[in-house]
Structure formats: C-alpha cells, structure tokens
Write an enzyme that holds these catalytic residues in place. Structure first.
Site: not given
Ligand code: GLP
Length: 260
Positions: A67, A136, A138, A143
């Site tokens: 993404d 959440d 995802h 989402e």
């Molecule tokens: C973002 C990314 C996800 C990732 C999430 C959690 O939303 N799009 O791919 O898994 O953050 O991030 P973190 O690893 O910093 O908790």
C-alpha cells in the site's frame, strides 16, 4: 494456521526473516509481498544483516508493496516509498526495476490499480506475502467492511487507523485520509503468508483475526481461509489467544512430529 510465539520482538523478527531467507535460498527469483509499519522493521533489519554478513542475495528477487498513502510524493519522509528505501532497499542488492510500490501520486488511480494487479500476475504471482495488522484488524489498508474479495484500489482510512498513524506526522490533520492498497483478494492469492504482530496493543486484533469468526469487520480474519499461513507473534500480541497453551504445545512438539 501455524502459530509461532516468541518471547521477544527480536526473536520473532529473526524467525520470520529465516522463513524469507529459506524461500530465497530455494527460489532465488522469488516474488515477495511486503508491508510497512513498525512491525516488520525487525525482519528488514535481519534480512539486511543476512545480506551483508551471509550473502543473502536479492539480485533476482521482485517485490510488491501492499500500500501507499494517496497524495504523498515518493520522497516524503512518511511515504511508504521512503520507508521501504530507508528500512530495506538501500541495504540490499535488489535491482531498482524489481521493486513495485503503489503510486500515491498517479493521475489515474483506476488504471494504475489495474496495472499493479496485472504486473503481479505477469511476475508469476506472489510467493510469500508478509503482513502486519492494524489495531482495527486490517491488513494492508483494508479497513473494516472491506470486501474479502477486494482487489487493489483506493480506500478511505478509518478513524482508528488515522489516529494510530498520526504518531508519524506532525499533527493528525497531516495524515492522508486515502490510501491505495492491495485488496484482501489480492493478498489471498499469495502462495504463502507470513503474518506478523507484536505488542499488547495488537492482542485484541490478533485474537479476533486468528480465533474469531471470519468477517469483513476484521479483514485479517480472512487469513483463516488461506491454506498456508504462519503467524509470528511475540508473547504480548499472543496474550489474548484462548488456545495459547495448545499453540505452544504444538510448537514444542513440532520438531518431533511425524513427517507428512
Ligand atoms: C498501516 C499499514 C499496515 C500495517 C499497519 C500496522 O496501516 N497499512 O500494513 O500492518 O499500519 O502498523 P504497525 O506495524 O506500525 O503497527
């Protein structure tokens, strides 16, 4: 789903990096799907170390990122382009032309998304998809309420995600509200999935994803339907799994189990 619980983040990261290295050693031209966020940083560090000191070769590897924020240029310090360059690509020998990251600044998102899906297929599909999880539930930026069959497209971020990611920006108003993300259906087509989570703030989402019902309200729960998922968790992220004793029992007995 195979569940590997490690006592520390470092141990978890090393175990997941080892799985990536094993793939690259058996298939040097593997296609990897890659996430951003704080979770995979330890895996990327370990892969960079393996490249430097053990000669782990990325010269024939292709990568597709999950993404990108809409509206951030490649050199914006919070863009996922920048993140990947700083945390992984500048430390390994992957050719620039083998790196694919969704564009956050194209003038035709629909065409770009179709092209991205087509490129994944033309490269033979993703052999191993690494994933983190949002608080959440995802994966990517899929989402809650995203279709479990969704493909690469633009998503509007949910409030909890904007709040979680605000820590990387000066103020919450600076967090982009749109992102371009591989869909759950796109992710699902990867041959193998390496699912990563650490920290107590992920324990709820992890328990719902692994043990809860399959629901578009927790898009990571779709992984229950995938035939080859390994979840690498630290103890804090595994803290709300009701079957934790069983997973640890399986993990301890694993090496002695009869070969299939
Ligand atoms: C973002 C990314 C996800 C990732 C999430 C959690 O939303 N799009 O791919 O898994 O953050 O991030 P973190 O690893 O910093 O908790």
């Amino acid at each position: 789903m195979e569940i590997i619980i490690s006592s520390t983040y470092e141990e978890m990261s090393k175990a997941a990096a080892k799985a990536v290295a094993e793939l690259l050693n058996s298939k040097p031209n593997a296609v990897l799907g890659l996430p951003t966020g704080s979770t995979p940083i330890g895996v990327y560090k370990e892969l960079a170390r393996m490249h430097k000191s053990e000669g782990l070769d990325f010269s024939r590897v292709t990568t597709f990122n999950l993404d990108e924020y809409v509206g951030l240029k490649k050199d914006h310090p919070q863009s996922y382009h920048y993140f990947m360059h700083e945390n992984l690509f500048k430390h390994i020998n992957i050719p620039k032309q083998n790196v694919y990251i969704p564009s956050g600044t194209t003038d035709n998102y629909a065409a770009f998304c179709q092209w991205y899906e087509r490129r994944i297929k033309e490269c033979g599909g993703i052999d191993m998809q690494l994933l983190g999880i949002g608080s959440d539930g995802h994966i990517g930026f899929n989402e809650p309420s995203s279709s479990l069959g969704s493909r690469t497209r633009i998503k509007t971020l949910a409030r909890p995600t904007i709040e979680d990611n605000a820590r990387f920006f000066e103020k919450i108003e600076d967090v982009p509200i749109y992102a371009i993300t591989m869909g759950v259906g796109t992710i699902f087509e990867a041959r193998k999935i390496v699912f990563l989570a650490n920290g107590a703030n992920k324990a709820d989402a992890v328990a719902k994803a692994i043990e809860g019902p399959v629901t578009s309200m927790i898009t990571a729960s779709a992984l229950q339907l995938h035939p080859d998922v390994t979840a690498y968790l630290d103890r804090a992220a595994a803290g709300k799994l009701t079957m934790i004793d069983y997973y640890e029992w399986v993990q301890a007995k694993g090496p002695g189990a009869p070969k299939q």
